[in-house]
Design an enzyme around this catalytic site. Structure first.
Site, mmCIF file in Angstrom:
data_model
loop_
_atom_site.group_PDB
_atom_site.id
_atom_site.type_symbol
_atom_site.label_atom_id
_atom_site.label_comp_id
_atom_site.label_asym_id
_atom_site.label_seq_id
_atom_site.Cartn_x
_atom_site.Cartn_y
_atom_site.Cartn_z
ATOM 1 N N ASP A 26 -4.622 3.340 0.441
ATOM 2 C CA ASP A 26 -3.608 3.965 0.766
ATOM 3 C C ASP A 26 -2.584 4.068 -0.589
ATOM 4 O O ASP A 26 -2.143 4.728 -0.854
ATOM 5 C CB ASP A 26 -2.603 3.485 2.020
ATOM 6 C CG ASP A 26 -3.225 4.039 3.124
ATOM 7 O OD1 ASP A 26 -3.383 5.123 3.413
ATOM 8 O OD2 ASP A 26 -3.415 2.942 4.170
ATOM 9 N N GLU B 120 0.796 -1.476 -0.146
ATOM 10 C CA GLU B 120 0.568 -0.069 0.313
ATOM 11 C C GLU B 120 0.846 1.454 -0.136
ATOM 12 O O GLU B 120 0.525 2.022 0.553
ATOM 13 C CB GLU B 120 -0.677 0.431 0.867
ATOM 14 C CG GLU B 120 -0.403 0.044 2.531
ATOM 15 C CD GLU B 120 -1.379 -0.344 3.707
ATOM 16 O OE1 GLU B 120 -2.850 0.331 3.507
ATOM 17 O OE2 GLU B 120 -1.198 -0.690 4.812
ATOM 18 N N CYS C 11 -6.920 -5.899 -1.237
ATOM 19 C CA CYS C 11 -8.164 -6.041 -0.024
ATOM 20 C C CYS C 11 -8.428 -3.635 -0.235
ATOM 21 O O CYS C 11 -9.288 -4.166 0.389
ATOM 22 C CB CYS C 11 -7.789 -6.479 1.242
ATOM 23 S SG CYS C 11 -6.295 -5.466 1.623
HETATM 24 C C1 PEP Z 1 -5.847 0.241 1.303
HETATM 25 O O1 PEP Z 1 -5.346 1.149 2.864
HETATM 26 O O2 PEP Z 1 -7.048 -0.105 0.788
HETATM 27 C C2 PEP Z 1 -6.520 -0.638 3.299
HETATM 28 C C3 PEP Z 1 -7.073 -1.739 2.492
HETATM 29 O O3 PEP Z 1 -6.133 -0.507 4.154
HETATM 30 P P1 PEP Z 1 -7.102 0.520 5.253
HETATM 31 O O4 PEP Z 1 -8.032 1.501 4.569
HETATM 32 O O5 PEP Z 1 -7.045 0.511 6.572
HETATM 33 O O6 PEP Z 1 -5.903 1.802 5.361
HETATM 34 MG MG MG Z 2 -4.477 1.605 4.313
#
Ligand code: PEP
Ligand code: MG
Length: 537
Positions: A450, A426, A497
């Site tokens: 991110d 990320e 994800c």
């Molecule tokens: C992302 O950054 O895509 C991620 C799945 O983590 P979060 O949204 O919890 O930062």
């Molecule tokens: Mg993230």
């Protein structure tokens, strides 16, 4: 009838009565008529705060360690600090009420500390704010917090992730906020909970809205307060159609996620806590691709114990009955603030002390969480995933630490299961060196939220930039292609994800890139499966 608009974060129609959610600690400049009584009230609040802190100290020292408990000790000492206490008392003597005096003096002293160059002194600003918040809460009797007697729609200026997790999820029909952004964690939570929600609305928040009827149309991004009969009838019809569409997706329940040419992909779900399991089962997900474990740390006053965490992970693993559960380690920081971590304010929190950086620095916190996960791994199919990775060195350090934890547990006679170790890709750094990272781990999972923020230099929280936040940007697509290719070269699996995994217009693209897993909000699984089954790829 009042009508207005906002940005929808989940499609659906909700109809219910309004609950206005205001911040707990709004204090106003109230005067007190009996100064002696107000000083006495302040004295009692101080005593109560001291009692609370000493209980918290004992608990933290026993469960986390002396080092973390020291933060609480510093706050207890502040309650005896003459500058602070005498400042508040002087203001009460000049006629202000105790809560307002604490708020003002606390704010003024915290600002002085925050402006100093020394990091230690800067951190004291957080301690002063924390202790002042505690005193204000005691003085205003805000302990009771926000309550809903029956299901309804929450209207708020904004909700922090901690506030959202403290709500009674079963009673929330929709969120409507003036601020927020479609990529914020609160929006993500709304999607997990399947509730139509609007952010960035033009709503005028005032307590007279409480109890009035509201309709939220998460398809059109509109809301109606005190709807007329026509609007009510139209919206009831829309709600019925949405229900029918959802029912139509039921034909895909229990089916294999496989394209027309035989390409298989796993469709997993993203969740925040054991209570979300019902959405996973309801959504027919084939596993959990992202358990955002930091939600277990939000909305509380102290660190969860190893046993509490173990219980939560075990519950999820057992409920998933052998299906894979990818637990992401703590990703606190940026918009996910937790007072008891004692994190100092930062100029650029998204680029700051967050995620794995906290875990690798404050090892006791990391150790407690990893011990809990490894212990729970004996009860199901657990995998661990680490956020915000930027280097091979970090990964090697983490793996060595995990080995140590496993050995420690085995020497105590505790059982652990076979646990895959993976990382989130990320950061642009991780994407670019994904060829070097892949041989070190068992899997990659791309956090597109991110990755987009850092690649495009666009704050995912800043609603003014929503128009510039292009998750389909060619730079992101190229990185995604490269990440999957590098994973497969090293013989490991790769998933996505971030929110982009659920973007149906990209499903074919992801399948062509070779992604093995897509992890989405539980409610998106059946629709995504429909897309996969009908895909020619
Ligand atoms: C992302 O950054 O895509 C991620 C799945 O983590 P979060 O949204 O919890 O930062
Ligand atoms: Mg993230």
């Amino acid at each position: 009838m009042i009508t207005g608009r906002g940005r929808p974060v989940y499609q659906g129609v909700a109809i219910g009565r309004i609950y206005v959610h205001t911040k707990n600690q709004a204090v106003s400049d109230r005067k007190c008529s009996d100064i002696a009584k107000e000083l006495e009230r302040f004295q009692r609040a101080k005593e109560k705060a001291t009692e609370e802190l000493s209980a918290l100290y004992e608990k933290t020292a026993a469960e986390i360690g002396e080092e973390q408990a020291a933060i609480i000790e510093v706050q207890s000492l502040l309650l005896e600090d003459l500058d602070y206490i005498e400042g508040i008392e002087a203001m009460i003597k000049s006629g202000s009420d105790a809560a307002f005096s604490v708020h003002e003096i606390g704010d003024a002293q915290a600002s002085v500390f925050a402006s100093l160059d020394d990091d230690y002194m800067k951190a004291r600003a957080t301690d002063i704010r924390d202790i002042s918040d505690r005193l204000v809460r005691i003085l205003t009797g805000a302990d009771q917090g926000f309550r809903m007697d029956e299901p309804g729609i929450i209207v708020a200026e904004d909700l922090t992730p901690s506030e959202t997790v403290s709500l009674d999820k079963d009673k929330i029909l929709a969120f409507v906020t003036r601020q927020g952004s479609s990529n914020s964690h609160t929006a993500i939570l709304a999607r997990v909970m399947n509730i139509p929600s609007l952010v960035l609305t033009d709503i005028d928040i005032d307590p007279t809205l409480n109890g009035r009827t509201m309709i939220v149309d998460g398809f059109a991004g509109s809301y109606y307060i005190d709807p007329d009969d026509n609007t009510m009838a139209t919206m009831l019809e829309k709600q019925k159609k949405a229900g029918e569409y959802k029912a139509g997706l039921e034909t895909y329940r229990g089916k294999e996620s496989i394209t027309k040419s035989g390409r298989k992909v796993k469709l997993f779900a993203n969740i925040g806590s054991p209570s979300d399991i019902k959405y996973v089962i309801d959504g027919d997900a084939e596993g959990i691709g992202l358990l955002r474990s930091e939600f277990l740390y939000l909305g509380r006053d102290s660190f969860p114990t190893e046993d509490e965490l173990f219980g939560a992970y075990r519950e999820v693993l057992e409920a998933m009955n052998g299906k894979k559960v990818v637990i992401r380690t703590l990703d606190i920081g940026a918009d996910k603030k937790v007072d008891y971590f004692g994190l100092a304010p930062e100029e650029n929190p998204a680029l700051g002390y967050r995620g794995i950086r906290i875990c690798l620095t404050e090892r006791e916190i990391f150790r407690t969480q990893l011990r809990a996960i490894y212990r729970a791994s004996a009860y199901g199919n657990a995998a661990i995933m680490f956020p915000m990775i930027i280097s091979v060195k970090e990964v090697q350090e983490i793996k060595a630490f995990c080995r140590g934890i496993e050995e420690e547990l085995h020497s105590e006679g505790k059982q652990t299961g076979a646990v895959e170790l993976g990382i989130m890709i990320e950061t642009p750094a991780a994407a670019v060196i994904s060829d070097l990272l892949a041989p070190e781990v068992d899997f990659f999972s791309v956090g597109t939220n991110d990755l987009t923020q850092y690649t495009l230099a666009i704050d995912r929280q800043n609603e003014k930039l929503d128009a510039f936040y292009d998750a389909h940007h060619p730079a992101i697509m190229r990185l995604l292609e490269m990440i999957a290719a590098n994973a497969h070269k090293a013989g490991i699996w790769a998933g996505i994800c971030g929110e982009l995994a659920g973007d149906l217009s990209l499903t074919d693209e992801f399948l062509k890139m070779g992604y093995d897993e897509l992890s989405v909000a539980p409610s998106r699984v059946l629709e995504l499966r429909k897309n996969v089954i009908n895909s020619e790829v």
